[in-house]
Design an enzyme around this catalytic site. Structure first.
Site, PDB file in Angstrom:
ATOM      1  N   ASP A 245       0.749  -1.005   0.016  1.00 47.90           N
ATOM      2  CA  ASP A 245       0.058   0.081   0.119  1.00 47.90           C
ATOM      3  C   ASP A 245       0.944   1.638  -0.371  1.00 47.90           C
ATOM      4  O   ASP A 245       2.009   1.096   0.152  1.00 47.90           O
ATOM      5  CB  ASP A 245      -0.583   0.191   1.307  1.00 47.90           C
TER       6      ASP A 245
ATOM      7  N   ASP B 254      -0.231   4.731   0.531  1.00 49.66           N
ATOM      8  CA  ASP B 254      -0.344   6.723   2.014  1.00 49.66           C
ATOM      9  C   ASP B 254      -0.699   6.102   2.996  1.00 49.66           C
ATOM     10  O   ASP B 254      -1.473   4.905   3.264  1.00 49.66           O
ATOM     11  CB  ASP B 254      -1.168   6.848   1.155  1.00 49.66           C
TER      12      ASP B 254
END
EC number: 3.1.3.-
Length: 275
Positions: free
Chosen positions: A13, A15
């Protein structure tokens, strides 16, 4: 439980995991460099379908991270792959940004509101009332309805949020009574696209790394791969204790994964391991 040192490809992932806004999180640069130096691999996985892989390549290169289009999987690309597996060159009514439109056109889909085979909803920052009217009419008429991802809000700098694809899904549901098939995290389809993109690895050689239980960790669980929660973003240990979604491993951040791997490789931090 898979030995973390045996993982060959980390699905990351962005952010809250590797970046925060336009900055790298502590230890991220060292972690990514070490993965390559130790013969491991990584791929950035994001639910944001308003951008394409080229946008993320530019962002990561601007932060000094080696990155190519093959190193990125967006929910938009996963949706394109999914539809292509069903019907190449299908007719698609798309509610999406110009960047998402380009991905569909690159795969030779026909973008039209006349007799489409599918209606597709992305994170459409160019959404208009006219687009909604046409899309809802088609959905009510029974055209198969697909959405790129389920996130309700997209995080912005300074702890701000803007409505994301999931909020648009709810608007359409209020009008049509229908919900779409969703491709992005936490659904298995996005990982299946990664499996094809990184076909040299076995499923047990992948791990999903992220800061959210209900998307990132749940993605790992749904895909049957190792899941790693980092506490550098949204989720806290309180959330873990109260949730039925349990990661395989928990670290403070990717910098701690770096230290853990070095120790396991004999170069060396510990983590919490869920049994």
């Amino acid at each position: 439980m898979t030995d973390l040192s045996k993982i060959k490809c980390f699905l990351l992932d962005m952010d809250g995991t590797v970046t925060i806004g336009n900055e790298l999180l502590p230890g991220a640069a060292e972690f990514l460099k070490y993965l390559k130096e130790s013969g491991r691999d990584y791929l950035f996985m994001t639910n944001n379908s308003s951008k394409n892989s080229d946008d993320y390549v530019q962002k990561m290169r601007g932060l000094g991270i080696a990155c190519n289009p093959i190193d990125v999987m967006t929910s938009g690309e996963a949706t394109v792959n999914y539809l292509y597996s069903l019907k190449p060159k299908a007719r698609v009514y798309l509610m999406g940004t110009p960047e998402l439109e380009k991905q569909f056109l690159d795969y030779k889909f026909i973008l039209t509101d006349e007799n489409p085979d599918f209606v597709v909803l992305g994170f459409d920052k160019t959404l208009t009332y006219e687009k909604l009217v046409i899309g809802c009419d088609l959905i009510r008429a029974g055209v198969p309805y697909i959405a790129t991802h389920p996130d309700f809000n997209c995080p912005m700098p300074n702890d701000a949020y803007i409505p994301d694809c999931g909020a648009m899904m709810e608007l359409i549901k209020a009008s049509t009574g229908k919900m779409p098939k969703v491709i992005g995290k936490p659904n298995r389809e996005i990982v299946e696209s990664v499996f094809r993109k990184r076909c040299q690895y076995k499923p047990e050689e992948f791990a999903m790394v992220g800061d959210r239980l209900y998307t990132d960790v749940k993605t790992g669980i749904n895909a049957g791969i190792t899941s790693i929660l980092v506490l550098s973003g949204e989720a806290t240990m309180k959330d873990v204790n109260e949730s039925d979604v349990k990661p395989t491993y928990i670290f403070k951040g990717v910098g701690e994964i770096y230290e853990y791997l070095k120790e396991k490789d004999g170069i060396g931090v510990s983590c919490v391991v869920n049994s």
